[in-house]
Design a protein around this motif. Structure first.
Motif, PDB file in Angstrom:
ATOM      1  N   UNK A 286       0.849  -1.181   0.000  1.00 36.27           N
ATOM      2  CA  UNK A 286       0.000   0.000   0.000  1.00 36.27           C
ATOM      3  C   UNK A 286       0.889   1.236   0.000  1.00 36.27           C
ATOM      4  N   UNK A 287       0.571   2.185  -0.877  1.00 41.97           N
ATOM      5  CA  UNK A 287       1.310   3.445  -0.918  1.00 41.97           C
ATOM      6  C   UNK A 287       0.313   4.589  -0.794  1.00 41.97           C
ATOM      7  N   UNK A 288       0.784   5.708  -0.269  1.00 45.84           N
ATOM      8  CA  UNK A 288      -0.066   6.884  -0.151  1.00 45.84           C
ATOM      9  C   UNK A 288      -0.582   7.273  -1.528  1.00 45.84           C
ATOM     10  N   UNK A 289      -1.883   7.450  -1.626  1.00 46.27           N
ATOM     11  CA  UNK A 289      -2.527   7.706  -2.895  1.00 46.27           C
ATOM     12  C   UNK A 289      -2.300   9.153  -3.342  1.00 46.27           C
ATOM     13  N   UNK A 290      -1.653   9.389  -4.477  1.00 45.43           N
ATOM     14  CA  UNK A 290      -1.469  10.769  -4.950  1.00 45.43           C
ATOM     15  C   UNK A 290      -2.802  11.489  -5.157  1.00 45.43           C
ATOM     16  N   UNK A 291      -3.844  10.751  -5.529  1.00 42.56           N
ATOM     17  CA  UNK A 291      -5.156  11.381  -5.700  1.00 42.56           C
ATOM     18  C   UNK A 291      -5.726  11.848  -4.374  1.00 42.56           C
ATOM     19  N   UNK A 292      -5.384  11.159  -3.281  1.00 44.55           N
ATOM     20  CA  UNK A 292      -5.816  11.626  -1.964  1.00 44.55           C
ATOM     21  C   UNK A 292      -5.106  12.943  -1.631  1.00 44.55           C
ATOM     22  N   UNK A 293      -3.817  12.988  -1.885  1.00 47.62           N
ATOM     23  CA  UNK A 293      -3.047  14.206  -1.607  1.00 47.62           C
ATOM     24  C   UNK A 293      -3.622  15.389  -2.365  1.00 47.62           C
ATOM     25  N   UNK A 294      -4.094  15.159  -3.586  1.00 47.24           N
ATOM     26  CA  UNK A 294      -4.562  16.243  -4.454  1.00 47.24           C
ATOM     27  C   UNK A 294      -6.078  16.351  -4.539  1.00 47.24           C
ATOM     28  N   UNK A 295      -6.809  15.662  -3.672  1.00 48.81           N
ATOM     29  CA  UNK A 295      -8.269  15.698  -3.721  1.00 48.81           C
ATOM     30  C   UNK A 295      -8.782  17.115  -3.487  1.00 48.81           C
ATOM     31  N   UNK A 296      -9.936  17.412  -4.064  1.00 48.65           N
ATOM     32  CA  UNK A 296     -10.467  18.777  -4.063  1.00 48.65           C
ATOM     33  C   UNK A 296     -11.316  19.108  -2.840  1.00 48.65           C
ATOM     34  N   UNK A 297     -11.804  18.091  -2.138  1.00 52.61           N
ATOM     35  CA  UNK A 297     -12.747  18.349  -1.042  1.00 52.61           C
ATOM     36  C   UNK A 297     -12.383  17.476   0.156  1.00 52.61           C
ATOM     37  N   UNK A 298     -12.749  17.953   1.348  1.00 52.32           N
ATOM     38  CA  UNK A 298     -12.404  17.242   2.571  1.00 52.32           C
ATOM     39  C   UNK A 298     -13.502  17.454   3.609  1.00 52.32           C
ATOM     40  N   UNK A 299     -13.587  16.518   4.553  1.00 55.61           N
ATOM     41  CA  UNK A 299     -14.536  16.629   5.659  1.00 55.61           C
ATOM     42  C   UNK A 299     -13.821  17.035   6.937  1.00 55.61           C
ATOM     43  N   UNK A 300     -14.546  17.757   7.776  1.00 54.15           N
ATOM     44  CA  UNK A 300     -14.161  17.993   9.164  1.00 54.15           C
ATOM     45  C   UNK A 300     -15.365  17.649  10.023  1.00 54.15           C
ATOM     46  N   UNK A 301     -15.110  17.197  11.245  1.00 57.94           N
ATOM     47  CA  UNK A 301     -16.188  16.820  12.155  1.00 57.94           C
ATOM     48  C   UNK A 301     -16.218  17.764  13.355  1.00 57.94           C
TER      49      UNK A 301
END
Length: 390
Positions: A286-301
């Motif tokens: 498993x490697x850190x997903x480059x698409x995760x690093x560059x994703x456009x949106x994120x959640x906070x709780x």
């Protein structure tokens, strides 16, 4: 039976230690309340939640008057407070995980086999930890009543669905101030984790990037932080690492480096996995997903401890009379197994093949869901810079 090549052999005279790649840990599993799932009640449940009760009828505030034979100060018409109860439904779920099978003869002939086996177990344990963390996050998100997209309208979905509209703004303190007031007005601060200057402190679980955006995105907030710790011993907040938990504006910032991220594809949000698979010299990594690093949106709780609880059955070794069972827990404890028959139906004649196993069984009990908030906001993953001046 075909056992995949698992161990690095010493045929090419490998040199040095056997290293182990670590995984970052989330924070939600440490915060979620845990309890015991009751026995003898099946696996589908309902939680009664007593809501704020309304009142009806009554004569209200009546002026007390001298008795003239026409009235009765002792018996005004009473108002009636009526009961209000919501029933929240929930169910139990289970999963079982195993490692790949280890053959004794392959293991002891491998290079530095004790370290390799130890690392394999550590990686399996990390898998179980990740599964709990992902599940706890998804269940908080599912049960949190308020699901808000940060756009010009603060579009809010229903209690089960995040709106499929694109977030247009980065997270900022103005949004958090507005939601803080709403939560306090709704009673969400009455059982707060902590108080500061007489006001409730609400946990905000967010990534370090979101935390940094909050602090650096507004000069007023930045100045508040600059002077917040003056006079205290130790370094000021601005000199601390950005991923250190921090208090500001009614919130305790709890940094979670694995917050869910999304892209908006075809009119809907698509979650981006944290890891992707890649070929290793032996097996798949498993490697850190480059698409995760560059994703456009994120959640906070915006967290509340009573939005949802994780309930797990207690361990049992018998259900009466002469029954007897292994007594393995449901919390994901990792155990070594080398049974007579392996999961792929292979016969383990010499008991020289085995694997690690873990079972997880949990029901997530919703309670004060109205105090849970999921905020979806815009990220700006591109890094800006400046050239050299001479």
């Amino acid at each position: 039976m075909n056992i995949n090549e698992m161990f690095v052999q010493d045929a090419s005279r490998i040199q040095g230690d056997v290293y182990n790649i670590q995984r970052v840990r989330g924070r939600v599993s440490a915060l979620i309340k845990k309890d015991v799932l009751p026995e003898g009640m099946g696996f589908n449940f309902q939680t009664p939640v007593t809501q704020r009760s309304a009142r009806t009828n009554g004569s209200g505030w009546v002026e007390v008057q001298a008795e003239d034979g026409n009235g009765n100060n002792c018996a005004p018409t009473p108002g009636v407070t009526t009961s209000a109860i919501d029933l929240l439904s929930w169910s139990a779920y289970k999963r079982v995980e195993t490692s790949d099978t280890i053959c004794l003869d392959d293991a002891w002939s491998a290079y530095n086999f004790v370290e390799q086996v130890s690392n394999k177990r550590n990686q399996f344990v990390s898998t179980i930890v990740d599964l709990w963390e992902d599940r706890d996050k998804s269940q908080f998100s599912r049960n949190a009543y308020h699901k808000i997209v940060f756009d010009s309208s603060l579009t809010e979905g229903n209690s089960t669905t995040m709106p499929n509209v694109e977030a247009t703004y980065q997270i900022n303190q103005n949004l958090l101030d507005d939601l803080y007031a709403r939560i306090i007005q709704d009673g969400g601060g009455e059982e707060a984790y902590a108080m500061k200057n007489g006001s409730p402190v609400l946990p905000l679980i967010c990534s370090s990037q979101a935390h940094r955006t909050l602090i650096k995105g507004d000069s007023g907030v930045r100045e508040d932080f600059r002077f917040a710790d003056m006079g205290e011993t130790g370094a000021a907040t601005l000199l601390k690492a950005w991923n250190v938990d921090t208090y500001y504006g009614g919130y305790m910032h709890i940094i979670d480096m694995k917050m869910p991220r999304y892209n908006f594809v075809g009119g809907a949000y698509v979650e981006v996995p944290f890891y992707v698979e890649a070929a290793a010299t032996v097996g798949t990594k498993l490697v850190l997903n480059p698409d995760y690093v560059n994703a456009e949106y994120e959640d906070a709780y915006i967290w509340h401890p009573d939005v949802v609880h994780r309930l797990v059955p207690k361990t049992r070794t018998t259900v009466g009379v002469d029954t007897n069972f292994g007594g393995f827990g449901y919390n994901g404890e990792v155990i070594w197994r080398n049974p007579d028959v392996l999961p792929d139906s292979s016969v383990n004649i010499m008991k020289n093949m085995g694997y690690w196993a873990s079972q997880m069984y949990a029901a997530y009990k919703p309670a004060k869901v109205q105090y849970g908030y999921v905020i979806r906001f815009k990220r700006c993953p591109n890094i800006s810079g400046s050239g050299c001046t001479y």
